[in-house]
Design a protein around this motif. Structure first.
Motif, mmCIF file in Angstrom:
data_model
loop_
_atom_site.group_PDB
_atom_site.id
_atom_site.type_symbol
_atom_site.label_atom_id
_atom_site.label_comp_id
_atom_site.label_asym_id
_atom_site.label_seq_id
_atom_site.Cartn_x
_atom_site.Cartn_y
_atom_site.Cartn_z
ATOM 1 N N UNK A 161 -55.235 103.630 92.311
ATOM 2 C CA UNK A 161 -54.528 104.657 93.113
ATOM 3 C C UNK A 161 -53.097 104.832 92.626
ATOM 4 N N UNK A 162 -52.432 103.705 92.368
ATOM 5 C CA UNK A 162 -51.041 103.750 91.891
ATOM 6 C C UNK A 162 -50.936 104.463 90.551
ATOM 7 N N UNK A 163 -51.898 104.117 89.656
ATOM 8 C CA UNK A 163 -51.894 104.761 88.325
ATOM 9 C C UNK A 163 -52.119 106.265 88.436
ATOM 10 N N UNK A 164 -53.042 106.652 89.357
ATOM 11 C CA UNK A 164 -53.315 108.086 89.548
ATOM 12 C C UNK A 164 -52.077 108.797 90.075
ATOM 13 N N UNK A 165 -51.403 108.177 91.042
ATOM 14 C CA UNK A 165 -50.180 108.780 91.603
ATOM 15 C C UNK A 165 -49.109 108.979 90.511
ATOM 16 N N UNK A 166 -48.938 107.905 89.714
ATOM 17 C CA UNK A 166 -47.952 107.994 88.623
ATOM 18 C C UNK A 166 -48.289 109.146 87.687
ATOM 19 N N UNK A 167 -49.578 109.271 87.362
ATOM 20 C CA UNK A 167 -50.021 110.334 86.443
ATOM 21 C C UNK A 167 -49.759 111.713 87.035
ATOM 22 N N UNK A 168 -50.064 111.845 88.361
ATOM 23 C CA UNK A 168 -49.830 113.140 89.034
ATOM 24 C C UNK A 168 -48.350 113.493 89.007
ATOM 25 N N UNK A 169 -47.500 112.489 89.318
ATOM 26 C CA UNK A 169 -46.045 112.744 89.303
ATOM 27 C C UNK A 169 -45.578 113.177 87.925
ATOM 28 N N UNK A 170 -46.090 112.485 86.889
ATOM 29 C CA UNK A 170 -45.700 112.839 85.522
ATOM 30 C C UNK A 170 -46.133 114.260 85.165
ATOM 31 N N UNK A 171 -47.368 114.603 85.595
ATOM 32 C CA UNK A 171 -47.863 115.964 85.316
ATOM 33 C C UNK A 171 -46.995 117.006 85.995
ATOM 34 N N UNK A 172 -46.620 116.722 87.266
ATOM 35 C CA UNK A 172 -45.775 117.678 88.012
ATOM 36 C C UNK A 172 -44.431 117.865 87.324
ATOM 37 N N UNK A 173 -43.780 116.715 86.974
ATOM 38 C CA UNK A 173 -42.477 116.801 86.312
ATOM 39 C C UNK A 173 -42.578 117.505 84.960
ATOM 40 N N UNK A 174 -43.653 117.248 84.241
ATOM 41 C CA UNK A 174 -43.837 117.891 82.927
ATOM 42 C C UNK A 174 -43.994 119.392 83.082
ATOM 43 N N UNK A 175 -44.769 119.772 84.119
ATOM 44 C CA UNK A 175 -44.988 121.212 84.353
ATOM 45 C C UNK A 175 -43.679 121.922 84.692
ATOM 46 N N UNK A 176 -42.903 121.303 85.580
ATOM 47 C CA UNK A 176 -41.603 121.885 85.957
ATOM 48 C C UNK A 176 -40.686 122.016 84.746
ATOM 49 N N UNK A 177 -40.669 120.983 83.942
ATOM 50 C CA UNK A 177 -39.792 120.973 82.755
ATOM 51 C C UNK A 177 -40.176 122.064 81.764
ATOM 52 N N UNK A 178 -41.495 122.193 81.510
ATOM 53 C CA UNK A 178 -41.969 123.202 80.548
ATOM 54 C C UNK A 178 -41.675 124.615 81.040
ATOM 55 N N UNK A 179 -41.890 124.825 82.348
ATOM 56 C CA UNK A 179 -41.600 126.151 82.913
ATOM 57 C C UNK A 179 -40.115 126.489 82.808
ATOM 58 N N UNK A 180 -39.278 125.499 83.010
ATOM 59 C CA UNK A 180 -37.837 125.739 82.896
ATOM 60 C C UNK A 180 -37.439 126.140 81.484
ATOM 61 N N UNK A 181 -38.004 125.424 80.499
ATOM 62 C CA UNK A 181 -37.695 125.766 79.098
ATOM 63 C C UNK A 181 -38.154 127.177 78.776
ATOM 64 N N UNK A 182 -39.361 127.528 79.210
ATOM 65 C CA UNK A 182 -39.910 128.863 78.931
ATOM 66 C C UNK A 182 -39.050 129.957 79.573
ATOM 67 N N UNK A 183 -38.612 129.680 80.812
ATOM 68 C CA UNK A 183 -37.776 130.652 81.515
ATOM 69 C C UNK A 183 -36.461 130.881 80.780
ATOM 70 N N UNK A 184 -35.871 129.756 80.333
ATOM 71 C CA UNK A 184 -34.615 129.890 79.591
ATOM 72 C C UNK A 184 -34.811 130.653 78.291
ATOM 73 N N UNK A 185 -35.905 130.360 77.601
ATOM 74 C CA UNK A 185 -36.195 131.049 76.334
ATOM 75 C C UNK A 185 -36.368 132.553 76.546
#
Length: 259
Positions: free
Chosen positions: A23-47
């Motif tokens: 469960x802990x590993x899954x939560x960590x993975x979900x958090x990482x996916x969320x942060x990665x998605x936010x980060x990628x969207x921010x870069x694309x928006x700036x571009x």
């Protein structure tokens, strides 16, 4: 994580730990996916934003360049001086047609020349370029043309001697076609021309210089000057250059002759 053996004595305990870790590993993975998605969207928006800014700047620069060109054309066009050549047609007594060419610049007309050049018509343009005289050689007539195209024959129609004898141009040329009644009209000033004639003598080949005031049409003989060969040249500070039997002299606008 390996699954514990069902026959292990602490099987349930180890399964609980295993589930917690999953469960802990899954939560960590979900958090990482969320942060990665936010980060990628921010870069694309700036571009995308930067790209739009670049496009906007390009369009702006093009508009500025276009506006600059328009302004430049508007400021330079009024200063452009256009020259336009036109002409007045003149028919001579032998049927030849010649053109008095004039130029219009800044709404001001000035005479330039006579065309075609091969017509070999003798002409002279006044110093202010507002008048022109042409010689109709067959008729021995001096034609005056003003800058508006008005034409008139200013030839002396007759000569009256000191004793009152009258000789008309028509009668003299009819009796003696080779007689030089008038030749080589040339401007001395804007209001006066000079020409060569055998007048006042009839039975001599000697030639004389006459002047005419084109305003009042008065003709005057230049006294004391005669020759077998008289030619006119350019106007100088001394006056109209006159070559008489090889000798150079100068005729001024007040009818005086100097060397």
């Amino acid at each position: 994580m390996a699954k514990p053996s069902i026959f292990s004595k602490d099987y349930e305990k180890r399964m609980r730990v295993r589930k917690k870790r999953i469960v802990f590993a899954v939560l960590i993975l979900v958090v990482l996916v969320i942060f990665a998605t936010i980060y990628i969207r921010g870069i694309f928006k700036n571009f995308t934003g930067n790209t739009n800014n670049v496009k906007s700047n390009v369009v702006s620069n093009k508009n500025e360049t276009k506006d600059s060109n328009v302004t430049k054309q508007q400021t330079t066009t009024p200063n452009k001086e256009e020259k336009k050549e036109q002409q007045y047609n003149i028919q001579l007594s032998d049927g030849t047609n010649v053109n008095a060419v004039y130029e219009t610049k800044n709404n001001e007309k000035t005479f330039k020349n006579v065309s075609p050049a091969e017509s070999n018509v003798f002409y002279s343009i006044s110093p202010n370029s507002k008048s022109m005289v042409l010689l109709d050689s067959k008729a021995q007539s001096i034609i005056l043309l003003d800058i508006d195209g008005n034409k008139q024959d200013i030839t002396n129609p007759k000569y009256v001697s000191t004793n009152g004898t009258e000789i008309t141009k028509e009668s003299q040329l009819s009796a003696q076609p080779d007689y030089m009644w008038c030749s080589s009209p040339r401007f001395v000033s804007d209001d006066k021309i000079a020409y060569i004639s055998q007048l006042p003598w009839i039975g001599k080949n000697t030639k004389y210089i006459w002047t005419e005031n084109i305003k009042d049409k008065t003709h005057s003989l230049i006294q004391g000057i005669e020759g077998e060969d008289i030619k006119f040249d350019k106007i100088t500070d001394k006056g109209l250059t006159v070559i008489i039997d090889g000798k150079t002299m100068y005729l001024t606008s007040n009818d005086s002759i100097s060397e």
